[in-house]
Motif scaffolding. Structure first.
Motif, mmCIF file in Angstrom:
data_model
loop_
_atom_site.group_PDB
_atom_site.id
_atom_site.type_symbol
_atom_site.label_atom_id
_atom_site.label_comp_id
_atom_site.label_asym_id
_atom_site.label_seq_id
_atom_site.Cartn_x
_atom_site.Cartn_y
_atom_site.Cartn_z
ATOM 1 N N PRO A 93 39.759 35.974 46.346
ATOM 2 C CA PRO A 93 40.901 36.844 46.085
ATOM 3 C C PRO A 93 40.559 38.312 46.284
ATOM 4 C CG PRO A 93 39.858 36.244 44.029
ATOM 5 C CD PRO A 93 39.057 35.578 45.116
ATOM 6 N N VAL A 94 41.555 39.094 46.693
ATOM 7 C CA VAL A 94 41.392 40.535 46.864
ATOM 8 C C VAL A 94 42.622 41.240 46.321
ATOM 9 C CG1 VAL A 94 39.879 40.380 48.890
ATOM 10 C CG2 VAL A 94 42.361 40.470 49.203
ATOM 11 N N GLU A 95 42.455 42.526 46.004
ATOM 12 C CA GLU A 95 43.564 43.344 45.514
ATOM 13 C C GLU A 95 43.673 44.609 46.346
ATOM 14 O OE1 GLU A 95 45.089 45.667 41.460
ATOM 15 O OE2 GLU A 95 43.481 44.170 41.347
ATOM 16 N N VAL A 96 44.902 45.016 46.644
ATOM 17 C CA VAL A 96 45.141 46.242 47.396
ATOM 18 C C VAL A 96 44.929 47.436 46.456
ATOM 19 C CG1 VAL A 96 46.801 47.556 48.757
ATOM 20 C CG2 VAL A 96 46.809 45.045 48.853
ATOM 21 N N THR A 97 44.013 48.319 46.815
ATOM 22 C CA THR A 97 43.687 49.460 45.958
ATOM 23 C C THR A 97 44.107 50.801 46.548
ATOM 24 O OG1 THR A 97 41.453 49.472 46.909
ATOM 25 C CG2 THR A 97 41.755 48.298 44.832
ATOM 26 N N CYS A 98 44.485 50.829 47.817
ATOM 27 C CA CYS A 98 44.922 52.081 48.441
ATOM 28 C C CYS A 98 45.806 51.752 49.634
ATOM 29 C CB CYS A 98 43.712 52.909 48.876
ATOM 30 S SG CYS A 98 44.138 54.460 49.720
ATOM 31 N N VAL A 99 46.909 52.463 49.766
ATOM 32 C CA VAL A 99 47.816 52.295 50.906
ATOM 33 C C VAL A 99 48.293 53.672 51.345
ATOM 34 C CG1 VAL A 99 49.963 51.298 51.766
ATOM 35 C CG2 VAL A 99 48.611 50.038 50.085
ATOM 36 N N THR A 100 48.139 53.994 52.628
ATOM 37 C CA THR A 100 48.693 55.204 53.222
ATOM 38 C C THR A 100 49.381 54.792 54.524
ATOM 39 O OG1 THR A 100 46.879 55.867 54.698
ATOM 40 C CG2 THR A 100 46.638 56.405 52.342
ATOM 41 N N PRO A 101 50.073 55.709 55.196
ATOM 42 C CA PRO A 101 50.725 55.336 56.452
ATOM 43 C C PRO A 101 49.769 54.848 57.534
ATOM 44 C CG PRO A 101 51.688 57.346 55.598
ATOM 45 C CD PRO A 101 50.480 57.061 54.754
ATOM 46 N N THR A 102 48.483 55.163 57.434
ATOM 47 C CA THR A 102 47.547 54.751 58.489
ATOM 48 C C THR A 102 46.342 53.980 57.966
ATOM 49 O OG1 THR A 102 46.422 56.905 58.356
ATOM 50 C CG2 THR A 102 48.168 56.656 60.023
ATOM 51 N N THR A 103 46.358 53.567 56.697
ATOM 52 C CA THR A 103 45.196 52.852 56.172
ATOM 53 C C THR A 103 45.573 52.006 54.963
ATOM 54 O OG1 THR A 103 42.902 53.123 55.397
ATOM 55 C CG2 THR A 103 44.514 54.687 54.589
ATOM 56 N N PHE A 104 44.749 51.022 54.681
ATOM 57 C CA PHE A 104 44.831 50.331 53.398
ATOM 58 C C PHE A 104 43.451 49.793 53.056
ATOM 59 C CE2 PHE A 104 45.742 46.935 56.413
ATOM 60 C CZ PHE A 104 45.143 45.795 55.891
ATOM 61 N N GLU A 105 43.252 49.570 51.751
ATOM 62 C CA GLU A 105 41.942 49.168 51.247
ATOM 63 C C GLU A 105 42.095 47.956 50.344
ATOM 64 O OE1 GLU A 105 38.594 51.893 49.463
ATOM 65 O OE2 GLU A 105 39.953 51.306 47.850
ATOM 66 N N LEU A 106 41.154 47.010 50.469
ATOM 67 C CA LEU A 106 41.126 45.824 49.632
ATOM 68 C C LEU A 106 39.848 45.814 48.811
ATOM 69 C CD1 LEU A 106 42.217 43.107 52.247
ATOM 70 C CD2 LEU A 106 43.691 44.410 50.691
ATOM 71 N N ALA A 107 39.956 45.479 47.528
ATOM 72 C CA ALA A 107 38.795 45.328 46.657
ATOM 73 C C ALA A 107 38.650 43.854 46.317
ATOM 74 C CB ALA A 107 38.966 46.151 45.382
ATOM 75 N N THR A 108 37.423 43.370 46.309
ATOM 76 C CA THR A 108 37.189 41.974 45.961
ATOM 77 C C THR A 108 37.352 41.782 44.457
ATOM 78 O OG1 THR A 108 34.798 42.295 45.676
ATOM 79 C CG2 THR A 108 35.588 41.707 47.877
ATOM 80 N N LEU A 109 37.840 40.600 44.082
ATOM 81 C CA LEU A 109 38.031 40.242 42.683
ATOM 82 C C LEU A 109 37.048 39.143 42.294
ATOM 83 C CD1 LEU A 109 41.946 40.091 42.650
ATOM 84 C CD2 LEU A 109 40.501 42.008 41.971
ATOM 85 N N ASP A 110 37.002 38.836 41.002
ATOM 86 C CA ASP A 110 36.150 37.753 40.532
ATOM 87 C C ASP A 110 36.399 36.493 41.356
ATOM 88 O OD1 ASP A 110 35.051 39.324 38.573
ATOM 89 O OD2 ASP A 110 36.402 38.635 36.992
ATOM 90 N N ASP A 111 35.332 35.786 41.654
ATOM 91 C CA ASP A 111 35.333 34.542 42.433
ATOM 92 C C ASP A 111 35.319 34.778 43.935
ATOM 93 O OD1 ASP A 111 35.455 32.855 40.124
ATOM 94 O OD2 ASP A 111 37.591 33.281 39.991
ATOM 95 N N HIS A 112 35.364 36.043 44.373
ATOM 96 C CA HIS A 112 35.169 36.324 45.791
ATOM 97 C C HIS A 112 33.682 36.212 46.111
ATOM 98 C CE1 HIS A 112 35.290 38.381 49.672
ATOM 99 N NE2 HIS A 112 36.607 38.328 49.628
ATOM 100 N N MET A 113 33.365 35.873 47.358
ATOM 101 C CA MET A 113 31.953 35.683 47.715
ATOM 102 C C MET A 113 31.189 36.997 47.777
ATOM 103 S SD MET A 113 32.035 34.919 51.806
ATOM 104 C CE MET A 113 32.739 36.098 52.959
ATOM 105 N N GLU A 114 31.914 38.134 47.832
ATOM 106 C CA GLU A 114 31.247 39.424 47.898
ATOM 107 C C GLU A 114 31.791 40.362 46.829
ATOM 108 O OE1 GLU A 114 29.622 40.152 52.361
ATOM 109 O OE2 GLU A 114 31.684 40.790 51.983
#
Length: 253
Positions: A98-119
């Motif tokens: 699982p991942v969560e969206v932590t940042c969104v702009t018109p030209t970018t977005f960022e995903l953070a890993t959550l518990d149970d993710h392999m990284e």
């Protein structure tokens, strides 16, 4: 290896979503910190950087090789991306996470890993102007992460299939993203993956963390010259050459 049924995948994702999962920070990971970057250039895109990114944000599955992975949105409205949205990424093999969206702009977005993710870490997707080309754009993905557990760390470092599968997925993602922006055959994807030689946190967004480049700069600043610096002479030491090299540096928030 055959895929599990969509019904089984959905049931699993819903069960996992009921848990109060927390983000996995790099400090909670195991093993070395890996930096990875994948990028592809589009010479004459049919859309602006904002339009291109909006299309990718509307559904990351548009760029994901379906034979390898599938993005399933488990929180948030479909067709758009907002901070706090969550995805469960179904990946062939035991690598789902699982991942969560932590940042969104018109030209970018960022995903953070959550518990149970392999990284444990974050991954950033962005569209930028192609350096030196006013009409071109560049799509890139870059991540900084450590393995979630020792078992995952060993698998990644010693099993070529684990590393190759990850590289294949994000390389294909870049190629498919390029096809969204232009009908021309995509250019080769440039891939850079390396192990950080220093303990380096993820981002400047958290006050307790430094930007990835700061560890390197601090290390260089603390080093002494390894030759005699004669300020009265413009000539370099006899066994040295003076080279002038320029390179494009990654943009910052």
């Amino acid at each position: 290896m055959a895929w599990r049924s969509n019904q089984d995948d959905l049931a699993r994702a819903r069960r996992m979503e009921q848990r109060d999962r927390e983000r996995q920070t790099i400090g909670e990971g195991t093993g070395p910190l890996f930096f990875r970057r994948y990028q592809v250039d589009v010479d004459a895109p049919d859309m602006s950087a904002q339009e291109w990114m909006a299309l990718i944000q509307s559904d990351p599955q548009l760029c994901t090789p379906s034979e390898v992975a599938r993005f399933e949105k488990t929180r948030g409205a479909s067709g758009k991306l907002r901070v706090g949205d969550r995805f469960y990424i179904h990946i062939m093999g035991p690598w789902d996470g699982p991942v969560e969206v932590t940042c969104v702009t018109p030209t970018t977005f960022e995903l953070a890993t959550l518990d149970d993710h392999m990284e444990a870490g974050r991954i950033i997707f962005e569209v930028v102007d192609r350096p030196g080309d006013a009409s071109g754009l560049r799509f890139r993905i870059y991540s900084r992460a450590r393995s979630h557990t020792r078992a995952v760390d060993l698998a990644y470092r010693w099993a070529p299939a684990a590393r190759g599968g990850q590289t294949y997925m994000w390389t294909r993602f870049c190629s498919e993203a390029a096809r969204l922006a232009s009908p021309a055959p995509p250019q080769p994807v440039d891939v850079r993956t390396f192990e950080a030689p220093y303990a380096d946190p993820m981002t400047t967004r958290d006050a307790a963390e430094m930007a990835p480049h700061q560890g390197t700069l601090a290390d260089l600043a603390a080093r002494a010259l390894n030759f005699d610096d004669d300020a009265s002479s413009d000539a370099p030491p006899t066994d040295w050459n003076h080279d002038d090299d320029r390179t494009y540096l990654v943009s910052e928030p």
